[in-house]
Design a protein around this motif. Structure first.
Motif, mmCIF file in Angstrom:
data_model
loop_
_atom_site.group_PDB
_atom_site.id
_atom_site.type_symbol
_atom_site.label_atom_id
_atom_site.label_comp_id
_atom_site.label_asym_id
_atom_site.label_seq_id
_atom_site.Cartn_x
_atom_site.Cartn_y
_atom_site.Cartn_z
ATOM 1 N N SER A 13 0.850 -1.186 0.000
ATOM 2 C CA SER A 13 0.000 0.000 0.000
ATOM 3 C C SER A 13 0.884 1.235 0.000
ATOM 4 O O SER A 13 1.574 1.516 0.981
ATOM 5 C CB SER A 13 -0.911 0.027 1.232
ATOM 6 N N LYS A 15 0.015 4.253 0.076
ATOM 7 C CA LYS A 15 -0.491 5.190 1.088
ATOM 8 C C LYS A 15 0.097 4.867 2.462
ATOM 9 O O LYS A 15 0.609 5.750 3.155
ATOM 10 C CB LYS A 15 -2.015 5.112 1.139
ATOM 11 N N GLN A 28 2.223 12.353 -1.705
ATOM 12 C CA GLN A 28 1.037 12.100 -2.514
ATOM 13 C C GLN A 28 0.835 13.208 -3.549
ATOM 14 O O GLN A 28 0.943 14.389 -3.230
ATOM 15 C CB GLN A 28 -0.195 12.003 -1.610
ATOM 16 N N SER A 30 -1.812 12.621 -6.164
ATOM 17 C CA SER A 30 -3.260 12.532 -6.345
ATOM 18 C C SER A 30 -3.733 11.240 -5.688
ATOM 19 O O SER A 30 -2.933 10.541 -5.069
ATOM 20 C CB SER A 30 -3.610 12.538 -7.836
ATOM 21 N N GLU A 31 -4.998 10.954 -5.825
ATOM 22 C CA GLU A 31 -5.625 9.807 -5.161
ATOM 23 C C GLU A 31 -4.720 8.568 -5.053
ATOM 24 O O GLU A 31 -4.445 8.084 -3.974
ATOM 25 C CB GLU A 31 -6.923 9.444 -5.907
ATOM 26 N N LYS A 32 -4.234 8.083 -6.187
ATOM 27 C CA LYS A 32 -3.460 6.834 -6.160
ATOM 28 C C LYS A 32 -2.032 7.016 -6.644
ATOM 29 O O LYS A 32 -1.359 6.062 -7.029
ATOM 30 C CB LYS A 32 -4.169 5.781 -7.030
ATOM 31 N N ARG A 33 -1.575 8.240 -6.661
ATOM 32 C CA ARG A 33 -0.266 8.536 -7.244
ATOM 33 C C ARG A 33 0.657 9.252 -6.252
ATOM 34 O O ARG A 33 0.252 10.177 -5.562
ATOM 35 C CB ARG A 33 -0.471 9.420 -8.480
ATOM 36 N N TYR A 34 1.914 8.801 -6.219
ATOM 37 C CA TYR A 34 2.897 9.394 -5.314
ATOM 38 C C TYR A 34 4.175 9.733 -6.067
ATOM 39 O O TYR A 34 4.530 9.063 -7.038
ATOM 40 C CB TYR A 34 3.222 8.423 -4.162
ATOM 41 N N GLN A 47 -0.697 3.258 -7.520
ATOM 42 C CA GLN A 47 -1.377 2.106 -6.910
ATOM 43 C C GLN A 47 -2.449 1.622 -7.873
ATOM 44 O O GLN A 47 -3.446 2.314 -8.092
ATOM 45 C CB GLN A 47 -2.009 2.508 -5.573
ATOM 46 N N ASP A 49 -4.064 -1.613 -7.868
ATOM 47 C CA ASP A 49 -5.098 -2.243 -7.047
ATOM 48 C C ASP A 49 -4.432 -2.777 -5.788
ATOM 49 O O ASP A 49 -3.287 -2.442 -5.517
ATOM 50 C CB ASP A 49 -5.838 -3.343 -7.828
#
Length: 278
Positions: A13, A15, A28, A30-34, A47, A49
DNA sequence: GCCCAGGTGGGAG
DNA sequence: CTCCCACATGGG
Protein backbone atom coordinates in the motif's frame (compact mmCIF):
# COMPACT_ATOMS: atom_id res chain seq x y z
CA UNK A 1 12.93 8.31 -20.70
CA UNK A 2 12.80 5.18 -18.66
CA UNK A 3 10.98 1.95 -18.30
CA UNK A 4 8.21 1.26 -15.88
CA UNK A 5 8.43 -1.35 -13.19
CA UNK A 6 5.29 -3.32 -12.51
CA UNK A 7 5.17 -4.61 -8.99
CA UNK A 8 2.94 -7.59 -8.37
CA UNK A 9 2.86 -8.68 -4.80
CA UNK A 10 0.38 -8.93 -2.00
CA UNK A 11 0.64 -6.49 0.85
CA UNK A 12 1.71 -3.28 -0.79
CA UNK A 13 0.00 0.00 0.00
CA UNK A 14 1.70 3.15 -1.22
CA UNK A 15 -0.49 5.19 1.09
CA UNK A 16 0.55 3.20 4.15
CA UNK A 17 4.23 3.23 3.22
CA UNK A 18 4.16 6.97 2.56
CA UNK A 19 2.53 7.60 5.95
CA UNK A 20 4.64 5.08 7.84
CA UNK A 21 7.32 7.50 9.01
CA UNK A 22 10.20 5.44 7.59
CA UNK A 23 10.69 7.61 4.48
CA UNK A 24 10.34 11.36 4.21
CA UNK A 25 10.43 12.15 0.49
CA UNK A 26 7.46 10.14 -0.72
CA UNK A 27 4.58 12.53 -1.29
CA UNK A 28 1.04 12.10 -2.51
CA UNK A 29 0.29 13.73 -5.87
CA UNK A 30 -3.26 12.53 -6.35
CA UNK A 31 -5.62 9.81 -5.16
CA UNK A 32 -3.46 6.83 -6.16
CA UNK A 33 -0.27 8.54 -7.24
CA UNK A 34 2.90 9.39 -5.31
CA UNK A 35 6.16 11.14 -6.18
CA UNK A 36 9.47 10.02 -4.74
CA UNK A 37 13.13 10.94 -5.03
CA UNK A 38 15.68 8.22 -4.25
CA UNK A 39 18.98 7.07 -5.75
CA UNK A 40 19.19 10.50 -7.33
CA UNK A 41 16.16 9.77 -9.49
CA UNK A 42 12.59 11.02 -9.44
CA UNK A 43 9.93 8.39 -9.95
CA UNK A 44 6.18 8.30 -9.64
CA UNK A 45 4.33 5.48 -7.97
CA UNK A 46 0.91 4.31 -8.98
CA UNK A 47 -1.38 2.11 -6.91
CA UNK A 48 -3.19 -0.05 -9.47
CA UNK A 49 -5.10 -2.24 -7.05
CA UNK A 50 -4.62 -4.06 -3.76
CA UNK A 51 -1.75 -6.20 -4.92
CA UNK A 52 -0.27 -4.20 -7.77
CA UNK A 53 1.68 -1.00 -7.97
CA UNK A 54 3.74 0.58 -10.71
CA UNK A 55 6.96 2.58 -10.53
CA UNK A 56 7.06 5.05 -13.42
CA UNK A 57 10.30 6.41 -14.81
CA UNK A 58 12.78 3.76 -13.75
CA UNK A 59 15.89 3.50 -15.94
CA UNK A 60 16.40 -0.06 -17.19
CA UNK A 61 19.57 -0.65 -15.22
CA UNK A 62 17.88 0.49 -12.02
CA UNK A 63 15.10 -2.09 -12.06
CA UNK A 64 16.78 -4.46 -9.58
CA UNK A 65 17.54 -1.58 -7.25
CA UNK A 66 13.90 -0.58 -7.08
CA UNK A 67 12.73 -4.15 -6.61
CA UNK A 68 15.14 -4.26 -3.72
CA UNK A 69 13.90 -0.91 -2.45
CA UNK A 70 10.38 -2.27 -2.09
CA UNK A 71 11.70 -5.51 -0.62
CA UNK A 72 9.84 -7.69 -3.09
CA UNK A 73 11.65 -10.81 -1.93
CA UNK A 74 10.04 -10.81 1.48
CA UNK A 75 6.72 -12.45 2.27
CA UNK A 76 4.83 -9.84 4.27
CA UNK A 77 1.61 -11.77 3.80
CA UNK A 78 2.78 -14.61 6.00
CA UNK A 79 3.67 -12.24 8.83
CA UNK A 80 0.32 -10.47 8.57
CA UNK A 81 -1.46 -13.80 8.53
CA UNK A 82 0.51 -15.02 11.54
CA UNK A 83 -0.38 -11.91 13.53
CA UNK A 84 -4.03 -11.90 12.49
CA UNK A 85 -4.38 -15.48 13.68
CA UNK A 86 -2.49 -14.83 16.89
CA UNK A 87 -3.75 -14.22 20.41
CA UNK A 88 -2.48 -10.67 20.76
CA UNK A 89 -5.58 -8.58 20.13
CA UNK A 90 -3.72 -5.33 19.59
CA UNK A 91 -1.32 -6.84 17.06
CA UNK A 92 -4.21 -8.53 15.31
CA UNK A 93 -5.81 -5.15 14.70
CA UNK A 94 -2.49 -3.45 13.96
CA UNK A 95 -1.49 -6.01 11.31
CA UNK A 96 -4.89 -5.88 9.65
CA UNK A 97 -4.80 -2.10 9.63
CA UNK A 98 -1.27 -1.81 8.22
CA UNK A 99 -1.23 -4.92 6.05
CA UNK A 100 0.23 -2.98 3.12
CA UNK A 101 3.30 -1.77 4.98
CA UNK A 102 6.75 -2.84 3.84
CA UNK A 103 10.21 -2.13 5.22
CA UNK A 104 12.10 -0.27 2.49
CA UNK A 105 15.80 -0.56 1.71
CA UNK A 106 16.74 3.10 1.65
CA UNK A 107 20.08 4.74 1.07
CA UNK A 108 22.16 4.62 4.26
CA UNK A 109 23.51 8.17 4.28
CA UNK A 110 20.18 9.80 3.58
CA UNK A 111 18.53 7.60 6.20
CA UNK A 112 21.18 8.44 8.78
CA UNK A 113 20.88 12.18 8.28
CA UNK A 114 17.09 12.01 8.12
CA UNK A 115 16.76 10.25 11.45
CA UNK A 116 19.34 12.47 13.14
CA UNK A 117 17.05 15.32 12.15
CA UNK A 118 13.98 13.41 13.32
CA UNK A 119 14.82 13.67 17.01
CA UNK A 120 12.32 15.78 18.91
CA UNK A 121 10.51 16.80 15.72
CA UNK A 122 7.21 15.81 14.17
CA UNK A 123 7.05 14.19 10.76
CA UNK A 124 5.83 17.22 8.75
CA UNK A 125 8.69 19.28 10.20
CA UNK A 126 11.21 16.54 9.40
CA UNK A 127 10.03 16.36 5.80
CA UNK A 128 10.23 20.12 5.42
CA UNK A 129 13.82 20.34 6.65
CA UNK A 130 15.00 17.42 4.52
CA UNK A 131 13.46 19.04 1.46
CA UNK A 132 15.23 22.27 2.31
CA UNK A 133 18.56 20.46 2.66
CA UNK A 134 18.08 18.88 -0.76
CA UNK A 135 17.05 22.21 -2.28
CA UNK A 136 20.13 23.93 -0.89
CA UNK A 137 22.83 21.29 -1.28
CA UNK A 138 21.46 18.62 -3.59
CA UNK A 139 22.01 18.37 -7.32
CA UNK A 140 19.19 19.86 -9.36
CA UNK A 141 17.78 17.54 -12.00
CA UNK A 142 14.83 17.31 -14.37
CA UNK A 143 12.63 14.49 -15.46
CA UNK A 144 9.48 13.95 -17.44
CA UNK A 145 7.23 11.10 -16.39
CA UNK A 146 4.88 9.85 -19.07
CA UNK A 147 1.52 11.53 -18.76
CA UNK A 148 3.00 14.25 -16.61
CA UNK A 149 4.80 17.53 -16.95
CA UNK A 150 8.49 18.33 -16.78
CA UNK A 151 9.50 18.07 -13.14
CA UNK A 152 12.48 19.66 -11.44
CA UNK A 153 13.75 17.88 -8.37
CA UNK A 154 16.75 17.79 -6.07
CA UNK A 155 18.77 14.73 -5.14
CA UNK A 156 19.77 14.15 -1.55
CA UNK A 157 23.24 15.73 -1.18
CA UNK A 158 26.42 13.67 -0.96
CA UNK A 159 28.23 13.52 2.40
CA UNK A 160 30.97 15.81 1.07
CA UNK A 161 28.46 18.52 0.27
CA UNK A 162 27.08 18.62 3.80
CA UNK A 163 30.57 18.34 5.28
CA UNK A 164 31.77 21.33 3.25
CA UNK A 165 28.69 23.33 4.16
CA UNK A 166 29.71 23.77 7.77
CA UNK A 167 27.40 23.76 10.74
CA UNK A 168 26.71 27.49 10.79
CA UNK A 169 25.28 27.31 7.29
CA UNK A 170 23.28 24.24 8.24
CA UNK A 171 21.85 26.05 11.26
CA UNK A 172 20.18 28.60 9.00
CA UNK A 173 18.09 25.79 7.47
CA UNK A 174 16.25 25.40 10.76
CA UNK A 175 18.13 22.39 12.11
CA UNK A 176 18.41 23.94 15.53
CA UNK A 177 20.85 22.20 17.87
CA UNK A 178 21.05 19.26 15.46
CA UNK A 179 23.33 21.22 13.13
CA UNK A 180 26.51 19.86 14.70
CA UNK A 181 25.11 16.32 14.68
CA UNK A 182 24.33 16.47 10.97
CA UNK A 183 27.64 18.10 10.17
CA UNK A 184 29.59 15.63 12.30
CA UNK A 185 27.94 12.62 10.69
CA UNK A 186 28.52 13.98 7.19
CA UNK A 187 32.17 14.66 8.04
CA UNK A 188 32.68 11.17 9.45
CA UNK A 189 31.35 9.61 6.25
CA UNK A 190 33.15 12.04 3.93
CA UNK A 191 36.49 11.43 5.65
CA UNK A 192 35.99 7.68 5.60
CA UNK A 193 35.98 7.27 9.37
CA UNK A 194 32.51 5.79 9.02
CA UNK A 195 32.16 3.38 6.09
CA UNK A 196 28.46 2.86 5.57
CA UNK A 197 29.04 0.28 2.83
CA UNK A 198 30.86 -1.97 5.26
CA UNK A 199 28.02 -1.87 7.78
CA UNK A 200 25.74 -3.75 5.42
CA UNK A 201 27.33 -7.09 6.19
CA UNK A 202 27.57 -6.65 9.94
CA UNK A 203 25.14 -7.87 12.54
CA UNK A 204 22.26 -5.71 13.66
CA UNK A 205 23.79 -4.92 17.02
CA UNK A 206 27.18 -4.16 15.45
CA UNK A 207 25.51 -1.71 13.08
CA UNK A 208 23.68 0.00 15.91
CA UNK A 209 26.73 0.28 18.15
CA UNK A 210 28.93 1.63 15.37
CA UNK A 211 26.37 4.26 14.43
CA UNK A 212 26.02 5.23 18.08
CA UNK A 213 29.64 6.34 18.04
CA UNK A 214 28.40 9.43 16.25
CA UNK A 215 27.43 12.36 18.42
CA UNK A 216 23.70 12.89 18.30
CA UNK A 217 23.00 9.29 17.36
CA UNK A 218 21.45 7.30 20.19
CA UNK A 219 19.90 3.86 20.15
CA UNK A 220 16.62 4.99 18.62
CA UNK A 221 18.16 6.77 15.62
CA UNK A 222 20.72 3.99 15.11
CA UNK A 223 17.92 1.40 15.22
CA UNK A 224 16.00 3.29 12.56
CA UNK A 225 19.01 3.30 10.24
CA UNK A 226 19.61 -0.39 10.90
CA UNK A 227 15.98 -1.16 10.05
CA UNK A 228 15.11 1.28 7.26
CA UNK A 229 18.45 1.33 5.42
CA UNK A 230 20.26 -1.90 6.28
CA UNK A 231 17.07 -3.90 6.55
CA UNK A 232 17.90 -5.49 9.88
CA UNK A 233 14.40 -6.70 10.67
CA UNK A 234 15.30 -7.54 14.24
CA UNK A 235 16.09 -3.88 14.90
CA UNK A 236 13.49 -2.25 17.14
CA UNK A 237 13.30 1.56 17.16
CA UNK A 238 11.57 2.61 20.37
CA UNK A 239 10.24 6.14 20.27
CA UNK A 240 7.54 8.01 22.21
CA UNK A 241 4.78 6.25 20.26
CA UNK A 242 6.08 2.75 20.85
CA UNK A 243 6.59 3.62 24.51
CA UNK A 244 2.99 4.75 24.57
CA UNK A 245 1.89 1.39 23.17
CA UNK A 246 3.98 -0.51 25.69
CA UNK A 247 2.62 1.56 28.56
CA UNK A 248 -1.02 1.79 27.57
CA UNK A 249 -1.59 -1.55 25.86
CA UNK A 250 0.95 -3.89 27.43
CA UNK A 251 1.18 -2.49 30.95
CA UNK A 252 4.83 -1.48 30.79
CA UNK A 253 6.67 -4.29 29.02
CA UNK A 254 6.54 -6.12 25.73
CA UNK A 255 8.33 -9.37 24.87
CA UNK A 256 10.09 -8.51 21.61
CA UNK A 257 12.05 -11.78 21.79
CA UNK A 258 8.88 -13.58 20.77
CA UNK A 259 9.21 -12.14 17.28
CA UNK A 260 12.98 -12.26 16.76
CA UNK A 261 13.72 -11.47 13.11
CA UNK A 262 10.35 -9.83 12.67
CA UNK A 263 10.46 -7.56 15.71
CA UNK A 264 11.25 -4.47 13.66
CA UNK A 265 8.32 -5.15 11.39
CA UNK A 266 6.05 -5.76 14.38
CA UNK A 267 7.23 -2.42 15.72
CA UNK A 268 6.21 -0.80 12.43
CA UNK A 269 2.68 -2.22 12.55
CA UNK A 270 2.36 -0.91 16.10
CA UNK A 271 3.68 2.52 15.17
CA UNK A 272 1.41 2.90 12.18
CA UNK A 273 -1.68 1.69 14.00
CA UNK A 274 -1.30 3.77 17.15
CA UNK A 275 -0.77 6.93 15.10
CA UNK A 276 -3.22 6.42 12.27
CA UNK A 277 -5.68 3.77 13.41
CA UNK A 278 -6.93 3.64 16.95
C1' DG B 1 0.42 31.51 23.13
C1' DC B 2 0.75 26.66 24.30
C1' DC B 3 2.06 21.86 23.95
C1' DC B 4 4.52 18.48 21.80
C1' DA B 5 7.45 16.11 18.38
C1' DG B 6 9.82 8.64 15.33
C1' DG B 7 15.71 11.83 21.14
C1' DT B 8 20.21 12.68 22.93
C1' DG B 9 23.77 14.08 26.14
C1' DG B 10 24.92 15.22 30.59
C1' DG B 11 24.45 15.30 35.35
C1' DA B 12 22.43 14.07 39.95
C1' DG B 13 20.82 10.86 43.05
C1' DC C 1 20.57 1.72 37.52
C1' DT C 2 16.66 5.56 36.93
C1' DC C 3 15.08 10.19 36.93
C1' DC C 4 15.42 14.93 35.17
C1' DC C 5 16.59 18.66 32.37
C1' DA C 6 18.25 21.61 28.43
C1' DC C 7 18.49 21.70 23.78
C1' DA C 8 16.33 24.87 18.75
C1' DT C 9 12.62 24.96 15.93
C1' DG C 10 8.16 24.70 14.06
C1' DG C 11 3.46 22.13 13.34
C1' DG C 12 -1.16 21.87 14.95
Amino acid sequence: MGDDLLIQTNNISLKQIAESGQCFRMNQISEKRYGLVAFGEYVELLQLDDCRAEVLGVPQEMLPVWEDYFDLGYDYGSVVKMLCKGEDVFLRKAAAFGSGLRILRQEPFETLISFIISQNKNIPAIKKIIEKICLTYGEKKRRRIKGGSDIAYYAFPAPEKLAEAGKDALRTLGLGYRDEYVHGAALAVAEGRLDLCKLKDKSCEEVILELMELRGVGRKVASCVALFAFHKLESIPVDVWINRVIEEIYGGSFRWETYKNQAGLIQQYMFYYIRNGR
